[in-house]
Design an enzyme around this catalytic site. Sequence first.
Site, PDB file in Angstrom:
ATOM      1  N   GLU A 108       2.901 -19.671   8.757  1.00 50.66           N
ATOM      2  CA  GLU A 108       3.522 -18.773   9.775  1.00 50.66           C
ATOM      3  C   GLU A 108       5.036 -18.451   9.408  1.00 50.66           C
ATOM      4  O   GLU A 108       5.761 -17.401   9.657  1.00 50.66           O
ATOM      5  CB  GLU A 108       3.553 -19.582  11.068  1.00 50.66           C
ATOM      6  CG  GLU A 108       2.123 -19.426  11.610  1.00 50.66           C
ATOM      7  CD  GLU A 108       1.923 -20.292  13.013  1.00 50.66           C
ATOM      8  OE1 GLU A 108       1.876 -19.789  13.944  1.00 50.66           O
ATOM      9  OE2 GLU A 108       2.065 -21.565  12.916  1.00 50.66           O
ATOM     10  N   GLU A 128      -5.063 -24.484  12.087  1.00 47.81           N
ATOM     11  CA  GLU A 128      -5.026 -25.352  13.248  1.00 47.81           C
ATOM     12  C   GLU A 128      -6.163 -25.394  14.376  1.00 47.81           C
ATOM     13  O   GLU A 128      -6.219 -26.704  14.739  1.00 47.81           O
ATOM     14  CB  GLU A 128      -3.993 -24.357  14.403  1.00 47.81           C
ATOM     15  CG  GLU A 128      -2.498 -24.427  13.923  1.00 47.81           C
ATOM     16  CD  GLU A 128      -1.913 -23.540  12.871  1.00 47.81           C
ATOM     17  OE1 GLU A 128      -0.893 -23.427  12.584  1.00 47.81           O
ATOM     18  OE2 GLU A 128      -2.790 -22.770  12.298  1.00 47.81           O
TER      19      GLU A 128
END
Length: 254
Positions: A108, A128
């Site tokens: 990210e 995640e």
Amino acid sequence: MSDEVLVEESGNVAIITINRPKARNAVNGAVARGIAGALDELDARPDISAYVLTGAEGTFSAGMDLKGFLTGDFPVVEGRGFGGLTEAPPKKPLVAAVEGYALAGGFELALACDVIVASSAATFGLPEPKRGLVAGAGGIMRLPRRIPYHVAMEIALTGDHYPASRLYELGLVNRITEPGAALEGALELARKIAANAPLALAATKKVIIESQDWSLEEMFAKQGAIINPVFGSKDAIEGAAAFAEKRAPQWKGE
């Protein structure tokens, strides 16, 4: 800066390094604050025109420090988001130099950059869901805007790792280097970018990012509000004069 974030200058390019190699450069609160502090300071300096973000000792970042997360150490800076970057990237161009892992929050961070240079041995992913979490630092919003929808879905839903070569094929990674040479390749590209006029660079980046949501009817008016001051700047006059005089321009950021 703190020991967790190192800042080095190479001409008018600043190199920001996440320096937690023993933790695979996992992002904790100190890293987030360090990156935010560096960007706040550097964005205000007219002598710095571009940045490179990288990780120490062969790893970009393995993401959020989960051990810190369990103890309440959240790597988020108010107003800037995860890693001190993802919700409010800098005004100036930012190049990611990726070696090793760029996973979860590390991916990210790379997605929050404007350009990505990666080693052929680099690996990307949003794992995640494998930890009961969600890539909430921009990953699942930015990724489908950069690569085909179904591929973005695969990456986000499987949580698997993907090689730099695959993301290069998809156009997400700009350049592939030999292992160990990502920083050198990113610096080369950042210097090429930083040779241009600072005001023009900032305006160009702003229009590219913000125009994704502009309607056809408003796009040129909104663009004009951003770029018209550039045409009236001292740098615009300097650029024309340098061209006419066949010399390198001397930018002032004014």
